[in-house]
Design an enzyme around this catalytic site. Sequence first.
Site, mmCIF file in Angstrom:
data_model
loop_
_atom_site.group_PDB
_atom_site.id
_atom_site.type_symbol
_atom_site.label_atom_id
_atom_site.label_comp_id
_atom_site.label_asym_id
_atom_site.label_seq_id
_atom_site.Cartn_x
_atom_site.Cartn_y
_atom_site.Cartn_z
ATOM 1 N N ASP A 195 0.814 -1.228 0.000
ATOM 2 C CA ASP A 195 0.000 0.000 0.000
ATOM 3 C C ASP A 195 0.843 1.272 0.000
ATOM 4 O O ASP A 195 2.058 1.233 0.206
ATOM 5 C CB ASP A 195 -0.967 -0.005 1.191
ATOM 6 C CG ASP A 195 -0.341 -0.566 2.474
ATOM 7 O OD1 ASP A 195 0.895 -0.582 2.582
ATOM 8 O OD2 ASP A 195 -1.102 -0.988 3.360
ATOM 9 N N ASN B 185 -7.633 -3.021 14.289
ATOM 10 C CA ASN B 185 -9.037 -3.301 13.939
ATOM 11 C C ASN B 185 -9.163 -4.488 12.982
ATOM 12 O O ASN B 185 -10.219 -4.709 12.402
ATOM 13 C CB ASN B 185 -9.680 -2.060 13.309
ATOM 14 C CG ASN B 185 -8.994 -1.644 12.013
ATOM 15 O OD1 ASN B 185 -8.074 -2.309 11.557
ATOM 16 N ND2 ASN B 185 -9.444 -0.548 11.427
ATOM 17 N N HIS C 112 -7.413 -4.929 10.165
ATOM 18 C CA HIS C 112 -7.142 -4.690 8.742
ATOM 19 C C HIS C 112 -5.867 -5.380 8.282
ATOM 20 O O HIS C 112 -4.945 -5.603 9.065
ATOM 21 C CB HIS C 112 -7.150 -3.191 8.401
ATOM 22 C CG HIS C 112 -5.959 -2.405 8.850
ATOM 23 N ND1 HIS C 112 -6.038 -1.071 9.190
ATOM 24 C CD2 HIS C 112 -4.654 -2.733 9.012
ATOM 25 C CE1 HIS C 112 -4.836 -0.635 9.522
ATOM 26 N NE2 HIS C 112 -3.987 -1.614 9.427
ATOM 27 N N GLU D 161 -9.904 -1.985 5.333
ATOM 28 C CA GLU D 161 -10.512 -1.727 6.628
ATOM 29 C C GLU D 161 -11.774 -2.585 6.806
ATOM 30 O O GLU D 161 -12.288 -3.140 5.836
ATOM 31 C CB GLU D 161 -10.874 -0.233 6.728
ATOM 32 C CG GLU D 161 -9.673 0.707 6.584
ATOM 33 C CD GLU D 161 -8.765 0.739 7.820
ATOM 34 O OE1 GLU D 161 -8.732 -0.230 8.591
ATOM 35 O OE2 GLU D 161 -8.069 1.765 7.994
#
Length: 261
Positions: free
Chosen positions: A67, A136, A138, A143
Amino acid sequence: MEILIRDYAEAGCLLGAKIIARVVREKPDAVLGLATGRTPLRLYQELIRMHRDEGLDFSRVMTFNLDEYVGLPATHDQSYRYFMRENLFRHINIDLTRTHVPDGTAPDLHAECRSYEKKIEAAGGIDLQLLGLGRNGHIGFNEPTGSLRSRTWVKILSEQTLKDNSAVFGSLAAMPKHALTMGIGTILDARRILLLAFGPAKVRAVEHMVEGPLAAICPGSALQLHPRATVILDENSAAGLHYADHYRWIDSQKLPWQRYE
Ligand code: F6R
């Protein structure tokens, strides 16, 4: 999923580096998918040491990073292209033209995403994809609730991710809110996956990823679908697992050729 629990992150990173080094030794032109963030830093240091002391050769290796933040040029010290250069590439004998990070400054971001997918395909696919895990759940910047079949695309960062990563930008306002990321479908196409998650902040995400239902609310749980996913944890991140003893037992009973250490 192969779950390997080590006492400390240090041991987990050394193990991860061993796994990657073995891939590179067995296939000198391996295609590696790479991650940024705090988690793989020690692993990269160990790869650098192996290059220096043991001659681990990266000259024919090709890399694709997961990313990049939208809007950050390669010269920005928080861009992932910069991170990779500083923390790995400039310390090993990799050919920079064989390294790829999505371009967050491309005038047409969607075209950049499509071309990134094509480049991975043209390289013959990814042999091993290295991943960290967000608090979380990811993976990459996929996400919670993003499609489990997504391809490389522009994603909006969650508030949790902004909170977790904004310190290095000085303020929340200075941090990009969007990123280009390989999709979960792209990640699952890798022939092998190696995910590292350490520390108490990852406990819930690890629990859901390994033992929870396969669900878009925890993108990491998509690894349950992968035929060759290895997860390296430390005691802190593994503390919420109900079957930790089972994973330790399996690890202890491996045949010699199944072991990494
Ligand atoms: C990094 C990436 C992210 C991180 C994750 C964990 O390229 O794609 O998914 O792996 O946010 O970050 P750290 O390692 O900083 O806890």
